[in-house]
Design a protein around this motif. Structure first.
Motif, PDB file in Angstrom:
ATOM      1  N   MET A   1      -0.478 -17.035  -6.578  1.00 50.45           N
ATOM      2  CA  MET A   1      -0.032 -15.977  -7.834  1.00 50.45           C
ATOM      3  C   MET A   1       1.421 -15.297  -7.695  1.00 50.45           C
ATOM      4  N   ASP A   2       2.016 -14.977  -8.760  1.00 49.77           N
ATOM      5  CA  ASP A   2       3.214 -14.260  -8.751  1.00 49.77           C
ATOM      6  C   ASP A   2       2.878 -12.842  -8.087  1.00 49.77           C
ATOM      7  N   ILE A   3       3.678 -12.554  -7.120  1.00 52.18           N
ATOM      8  CA  ILE A   3       3.403 -11.040  -6.180  1.00 52.18           C
ATOM      9  C   ILE A   3       3.491 -10.150  -7.051  1.00 52.18           C
ATOM     10  N   ARG A   4       4.860 -10.175  -8.085  1.00 52.86           N
ATOM     11  CA  ARG A   4       4.731  -8.998  -9.112  1.00 52.86           C
ATOM     12  C   ARG A   4       3.626  -8.790  -9.861  1.00 52.86           C
ATOM     13  N   ASP A   5       2.969  -9.682 -10.322  1.00 55.31           N
ATOM     14  CA  ASP A   5       1.633  -9.562 -10.975  1.00 55.31           C
ATOM     15  C   ASP A   5       0.510  -8.933 -10.256  1.00 55.31           C
ATOM     16  N   LEU A   6       0.250  -9.264  -8.796  1.00 55.15           N
ATOM     17  CA  LEU A   6      -0.552  -8.967  -7.862  1.00 55.15           C
ATOM     18  C   LEU A   6      -0.210  -7.463  -7.717  1.00 55.15           C
ATOM     19  N   ASP A   7       1.143  -6.980  -7.271  1.00 56.94           N
ATOM     20  CA  ASP A   7       1.533  -5.734  -6.981  1.00 56.94           C
ATOM     21  C   ASP A   7       1.224  -4.839  -8.109  1.00 56.94           C
ATOM     22  N   ARG A   8       1.676  -5.371  -9.507  1.00 57.12           N
ATOM     23  CA  ARG A   8       1.372  -4.631 -10.672  1.00 57.12           C
ATOM     24  C   ARG A   8      -0.207  -4.268 -10.935  1.00 57.12           C
ATOM     25  N   ARG A   9      -0.996  -5.126 -10.692  1.00 55.11           N
ATOM     26  CA  ARG A   9      -2.499  -4.792 -10.695  1.00 55.11           C
ATOM     27  C   ARG A   9      -2.671  -3.797  -9.811  1.00 55.11           C
ATOM     28  N   ALA A  10      -2.407  -3.821  -8.605  1.00 52.45           N
ATOM     29  CA  ALA A  10      -2.690  -2.823  -7.776  1.00 52.45           C
ATOM     30  C   ALA A  10      -2.037  -1.536  -7.964  1.00 52.45           C
ATOM     31  N   VAL A  11      -0.991  -1.412  -8.471  1.00 55.25           N
ATOM     32  CA  VAL A  11      -0.432  -0.144  -8.815  1.00 55.25           C
ATOM     33  C   VAL A  11      -1.085   0.306 -10.199  1.00 55.25           C
TER      34      VAL A  11
ATOM     35  N   ALA B   1      -4.139   0.230 -11.083  1.00 61.12           N
ATOM     36  CA  ALA B   1      -5.220   0.738 -10.315  1.00 61.12           C
ATOM     37  C   ALA B   1      -4.987   2.003  -9.676  1.00 61.12           C
ATOM     38  N   SER B   2      -3.984   2.072  -9.012  1.00 62.45           N
ATOM     39  CA  SER B   2      -3.717   3.439  -8.407  1.00 62.45           C
ATOM     40  C   SER B   2      -3.485   4.557  -9.250  1.00 62.45           C
ATOM     41  N   VAL B   3      -2.775   4.188 -10.409  1.00 60.41           N
ATOM     42  CA  VAL B   3      -2.589   5.092 -11.320  1.00 60.41           C
ATOM     43  C   VAL B   3      -3.801   5.660 -11.920  1.00 60.41           C
ATOM     44  N   ALA B   4      -4.803   4.783 -12.352  1.00 64.58           N
ATOM     45  CA  ALA B   4      -5.993   5.202 -12.938  1.00 64.58           C
ATOM     46  C   ALA B   4      -6.769   5.969 -11.893  1.00 64.58           C
TER      47      ALA B   4
END
Length: 211
Positions: A1-11, A13-16
């Motif tokens: 998977m695209d590391i950007r998508d993985l990172d975006r999803r993790a970020v 979740a952190s915002v929430a």
């Protein structure tokens, strides 16, 4: 998977998770040694700005990484920093750049995908740190821990983790049949039984802390 998508999803979740923080929570202890929740949130916000600067080509300036006051609405300041870094990572041509990450040493530069991997690991785990500080739980979206595991397990262990300012404490033994996320947490020095109530009462907890 695209590391950007993985990172975006993790970020995201952190915002929430950060959005749950109230003014009365900022003095809470965290799993990060010596840091209150305010300290942790300041670090997380600054790192977003630093990695965004790295993606934009100005990461060598240590000023870009400086922890700044979060103002009257720390969760909003954090969300703005998260939006900046995800936009910077999504920019056209970003994978052709090398990211300057001065916290790894003067002149340290890394390929974009590797630098984004560092960021991904940090924010998957820091979301757990915030959750534990708040006395709640966090489990990553399906697939995130599995993707993060080889990146996290590549982080060097040993005596360097005891040095002042080390990003992680020495690895702990993962429980038997641990989930991929629990394995990540243990390898990066987190105890799954860390409890903010026990930590706030001296002598009641022997769990290792991390930073």
């Amino acid at each position: 998977m695209d590391i950007r998508d993985l990172d975006r999803r993790a970020v995201l979740a952190s915002v929430a998770m950060v959005a749950r923080i109230g003014a009365g929570d900022l003095a809470r202890p965290t799993p990060c040694a010596g840091w209150t929740l305010a300290d942790l949130l300041g670090h997380m916000t600054a790192q977003h700005h630093g990695f965004a600067a790295a993606a934009e080509g100005t990461g060598a300036d240590r000023e870009a990484w400086r922890v700044r006051p979060l103002g009257e609405d720390p969760p909003a300041a954090y969300a703005a920093a998260a939006e900046r870094v995800t936009a910077a990572f999504a920019a056209e041509g970003v994978f052709g750049r090398r990211f300057a990450l001065p916290e790894f040493g003067d002149g340290a530069v890394f390929p974009a995908a590797q630098a984004m991997g560092f960021h991904f690991v940090d924010y998957l785990v820091h979301t757990w740190d915030v959750a534990r500080s708040l006395g709640t739980v966090y489990e990553p979206e399906p697939g995130l821990a599995e993707a993060c595991r080889p990146l996290a397990l590549a982080v060097p262990d040993g005596g360097t983790r005891l040095a002042p300012g080390a990003a992680f404490r020495p690895a702990l033994r993962a429980p038997a049949e641990a989930s991929p996320f629990a394995e990540i947490l243990a390898f990066l020095g987190r105890s799954p039984t860390w409890d903010p109530v026990a930590r706030s009462a001296p002598g009641r907890s022997t769990d290792p802390e991390i930073q």
